[in-house]
Design a protein around this motif. Structure first.
Motif, PDB file in Angstrom:
ATOM      1  N   SER A   8       0.825  -1.080   0.005  1.00  0.00           N
ATOM      2  CA  SER A   8      -0.162  -0.071   0.091  1.00  0.00           C
ATOM      3  C   SER A   8       0.697   1.123  -0.031  1.00  0.00           C
ATOM      4  O   SER A   8       1.889   1.206   0.491  1.00  0.00           O
ATOM      5  CB  SER A   8      -0.931  -0.127   1.267  1.00  0.00           C
ATOM      6  N   SER A   9       0.404   2.340  -0.560  1.00  0.00           N
ATOM      7  CA  SER A   9       1.188   3.668  -0.547  1.00  0.00           C
ATOM      8  C   SER A   9       1.572   4.002   0.801  1.00  0.00           C
ATOM      9  O   SER A   9       2.403   4.742   0.958  1.00  0.00           O
ATOM     10  CB  SER A   9       0.684   4.647  -1.690  1.00  0.00           C
ATOM     11  N   ALA A  10       0.678   3.841   1.717  1.00  0.00           N
ATOM     12  CA  ALA A  10       0.642   4.555   3.066  1.00  0.00           C
ATOM     13  C   ALA A  10       1.970   3.707   3.737  1.00  0.00           C
ATOM     14  O   ALA A  10       2.755   4.467   4.310  1.00  0.00           O
ATOM     15  CB  ALA A  10      -0.537   4.401   3.834  1.00  0.00           C
ATOM     16  N   TYR A  11       1.883   2.463   3.632  1.00  0.00           N
ATOM     17  CA  TYR A  11       2.916   1.491   4.192  1.00  0.00           C
ATOM     18  C   TYR A  11       4.452   2.014   3.565  1.00  0.00           C
ATOM     19  O   TYR A  11       5.259   2.226   4.310  1.00  0.00           O
ATOM     20  CB  TYR A  11       2.820   0.184   4.002  1.00  0.00           C
ATOM     21  N   ARG A  12       4.115   2.311   2.292  1.00  0.00           N
ATOM     22  CA  ARG A  12       5.506   2.396   1.513  1.00  0.00           C
ATOM     23  C   ARG A  12       6.190   3.887   1.964  1.00  0.00           C
ATOM     24  O   ARG A  12       7.177   4.171   2.086  1.00  0.00           O
ATOM     25  CB  ARG A  12       5.479   2.287   0.042  1.00  0.00           C
ATOM     26  N   THR A  13       5.233   4.768   1.989  1.00  0.00           N
ATOM     27  CA  THR A  13       5.892   6.349   2.427  1.00  0.00           C
ATOM     28  C   THR A  13       6.371   6.204   3.818  1.00  0.00           C
ATOM     29  O   THR A  13       7.653   6.592   4.165  1.00  0.00           O
ATOM     30  CB  THR A  13       4.699   7.276   2.479  1.00  0.00           C
ATOM     31  N   HIS A  17      10.595   6.542   5.432  1.00  0.00           N
ATOM     32  CA  HIS A  17      11.225   7.248   6.538  1.00  0.00           C
ATOM     33  C   HIS A  17      11.742   6.463   7.724  1.00  0.00           C
ATOM     34  O   HIS A  17      12.885   6.993   8.148  1.00  0.00           O
ATOM     35  CB  HIS A  17       9.975   8.323   7.098  1.00  0.00           C
ATOM     36  N   ILE A  18      11.046   5.613   8.025  1.00  0.00           N
ATOM     37  CA  ILE A  18      11.568   4.517   9.143  1.00  0.00           C
ATOM     38  C   ILE A  18      13.005   3.960   8.728  1.00  0.00           C
ATOM     39  O   ILE A  18      13.806   4.127   9.382  1.00  0.00           O
ATOM     40  CB  ILE A  18      10.642   3.587   9.639  1.00  0.00           C
ATOM     41  N   ASN A  19      12.884   3.304   7.462  1.00  0.00           N
ATOM     42  CA  ASN A  19      14.226   2.786   6.760  1.00  0.00           C
ATOM     43  C   ASN A  19      15.346   3.737   6.777  1.00  0.00           C
ATOM     44  O   ASN A  19      16.577   3.579   7.088  1.00  0.00           O
ATOM     45  CB  ASN A  19      13.840   2.282   5.402  1.00  0.00           C
ATOM     46  N   CYS A  64      16.818  -4.269   2.993  1.00  0.00           N
ATOM     47  CA  CYS A  64      15.233  -4.608   3.428  1.00  0.00           C
ATOM     48  C   CYS A  64      14.501  -3.771   2.583  1.00  0.00           C
ATOM     49  O   CYS A  64      13.295  -3.965   2.117  1.00  0.00           O
ATOM     50  CB  CYS A  64      15.083  -4.274   4.706  1.00  0.00           C
ATOM     51  N   GLY A  65      14.968  -2.345   2.391  1.00  0.00           N
ATOM     52  CA  GLY A  65      14.203  -1.422   1.477  1.00  0.00           C
ATOM     53  C   GLY A  65      14.081  -1.994   0.000  1.00  0.00           C
ATOM     54  O   GLY A  65      13.156  -1.751  -0.736  1.00  0.00           O
ATOM     55  N   ARG A  66      15.468  -2.419  -0.390  1.00  0.00           N
ATOM     56  CA  ARG A  66      15.317  -2.867  -1.893  1.00  0.00           C
ATOM     57  C   ARG A  66      14.561  -4.131  -2.134  1.00  0.00           C
ATOM     58  O   ARG A  66      14.038  -4.227  -3.000  1.00  0.00           O
ATOM     59  CB  ARG A  66      16.886  -3.329  -2.131  1.00  0.00           C
ATOM     60  N   ILE A  74      16.352   9.808   3.215  1.00  0.00           N
ATOM     61  CA  ILE A  74      17.534  10.167   4.136  1.00  0.00           C
ATOM     62  C   ILE A  74      17.474  11.570   4.612  1.00  0.00           C
ATOM     63  O   ILE A  74      17.878  11.641   5.685  1.00  0.00           O
ATOM     64  CB  ILE A  74      18.857   9.870   3.203  1.00  0.00           C
ATOM     65  N   PRO A  75      17.072  12.593   4.089  1.00  0.00           N
ATOM     66  CA  PRO A  75      17.170  13.940   4.523  1.00  0.00           C
ATOM     67  C   PRO A  75      16.655  14.256   5.975  1.00  0.00           C
ATOM     68  O   PRO A  75      17.016  14.576   6.781  1.00  0.00           O
ATOM     69  CB  PRO A  75      16.671  14.810   3.489  1.00  0.00           C
ATOM     70  N   MET A  76      15.304  13.520   6.137  1.00  0.00           N
ATOM     71  CA  MET A  76      14.697  13.573   7.361  1.00  0.00           C
ATOM     72  C   MET A  76      15.495  12.925   8.494  1.00  0.00           C
ATOM     73  O   MET A  76      15.875  13.401   9.469  1.00  0.00           O
ATOM     74  CB  MET A  76      13.391  12.974   7.375  1.00  0.00           C
ATOM     75  N   ALA A  77      15.987  11.746   8.045  1.00  0.00           N
ATOM     76  CA  ALA A  77      16.684  11.045   9.020  1.00  0.00           C
ATOM     77  C   ALA A  77      18.073  11.696   9.545  1.00  0.00           C
ATOM     78  O   ALA A  77      18.411  11.525  10.651  1.00  0.00           O
ATOM     79  CB  ALA A  77      17.030   9.724   8.365  1.00  0.00           C
ATOM     80  N   ARG A  78      18.624  12.352   8.497  1.00  0.00           N
ATOM     81  CA  ARG A  78      19.937  12.941   8.870  1.00  0.00           C
ATOM     82  C   ARG A  78      19.706  14.194   9.933  1.00  0.00           C
ATOM     83  O   ARG A  78      20.344  14.454  10.722  1.00  0.00           O
ATOM     84  CB  ARG A  78      20.668  13.723   7.358  1.00  0.00           C
TER      85      ARG A  78
END
Ligand code: PL3
Ligand code: FE2
Ligand code: FE2
Ligand code: FE2
Length: 222
Positions: A8-13, A17-19, A64-66, A74-78
């Protein structure tokens, strides 16, 4: 057993971010253990081995993402890891070992173990296998910091306590920013907090804090 639609797109978005946060966290952890290895000569080889595990974790979580065809945000995580990372570096440059050890070995490792533990039941089969192995490694990292801080407890007790209070607040900010993304991938963030507080409390007691003081330090965080 919850049913989760990994497509689902909600899961993927949310997963993106978590990944990203997990990959940045593991990448910083690798750098942090390398820096500690340079600073603590007698434990150099052991710390470099821990650093190598962290680099491996970062690569494994990219995988896992792949597997899901998702690219990490990555920007938010950084941005989220910037304060903890800069506090780590500033303290180490100033010749302090206690604060870096608390930040990486105690707080980040407890956070990772609590979060990964809550992720296990909702992970896709590929990520589940990887995450279970990573959790075992994180316990080794936490255990290193526990031994080091216990050996330095008598002289450093007040620094450790102050540092926990400051850096736990920084860490809770990360969790708050991830709250909705965690919910969207099937994790109850309140459960992450509860597991974190319980593990952190046990670790503070193992380091040498009396029960009441350990509880007070943890309670101040939430
Ligand atoms: C230390 O070895 C690594 C530090 C990483 C920090 C991780 C923070 C986790 C935030 C929520 C993650 C849920 C698990 C999802 C896994 C893809
Ligand atoms: Fe790790
Ligand atoms: Fe759990
Ligand atoms: Fe770790």
């Amino acid at each position: 057993m919850k049913t989760i639609n990994y497509y689902s797109s909600a899961y993927r978005t949310a997963f993106s971010h978590i990944n990203g946060v997990v990959i940045m966290g593991e990448t910083h952890a690798a750098q942090h253990f390398q820096k500690l290895a340079k600073a603590i000569h007698q434990d150099h080889d052991e710390l470099m081995a821990l650093a190598a595990m962290e680099a491996r974790h970062a690569r494994d979580f990219v995988g896992c993402g792949r597997e899901l065809g998702i690219t990490a945000a990555i920007p938010m995580a950084r941005r989220l890891f910037q304060p903890l990372h800069s506090h780590f570096c500033t303290a180490l440059k100033g010749g302090c070992l206690v604060r870096p050890m608390v930040i990486q070995g105690l707080i980040i490792e407890c956070f990772a173990i609590a979060a990964y533990h809550c992720y296990l039941p909702v992970a896709d089969p590929y990520a589940k296998k990887i995450t279970a192995k990573v959790i075992d490694d994180e316990h080794l990292h936490l255990n290193y910091a526990e031994r080091w801080l216990k050996a330095n407890f008598a002289e450093q007790q007040e620094v450790i306590a102050e540092c926990c209070r400051t850096e736990l607040a920084t860490t809770m900010t990360i969790l708050k920013e991830l709250w909705q993304h965690l919910v969207a991938i099937g994790i109850d963030p309140a459960e992450v907090v509860a597991e974190f507080v319980s593990l952190f409390n046990d670790t503070l007691i193992a380091i040498g804090f009396h029960q009441n003081r350990a509880r007070a330090i943890g309670a101040a965080a939430i």
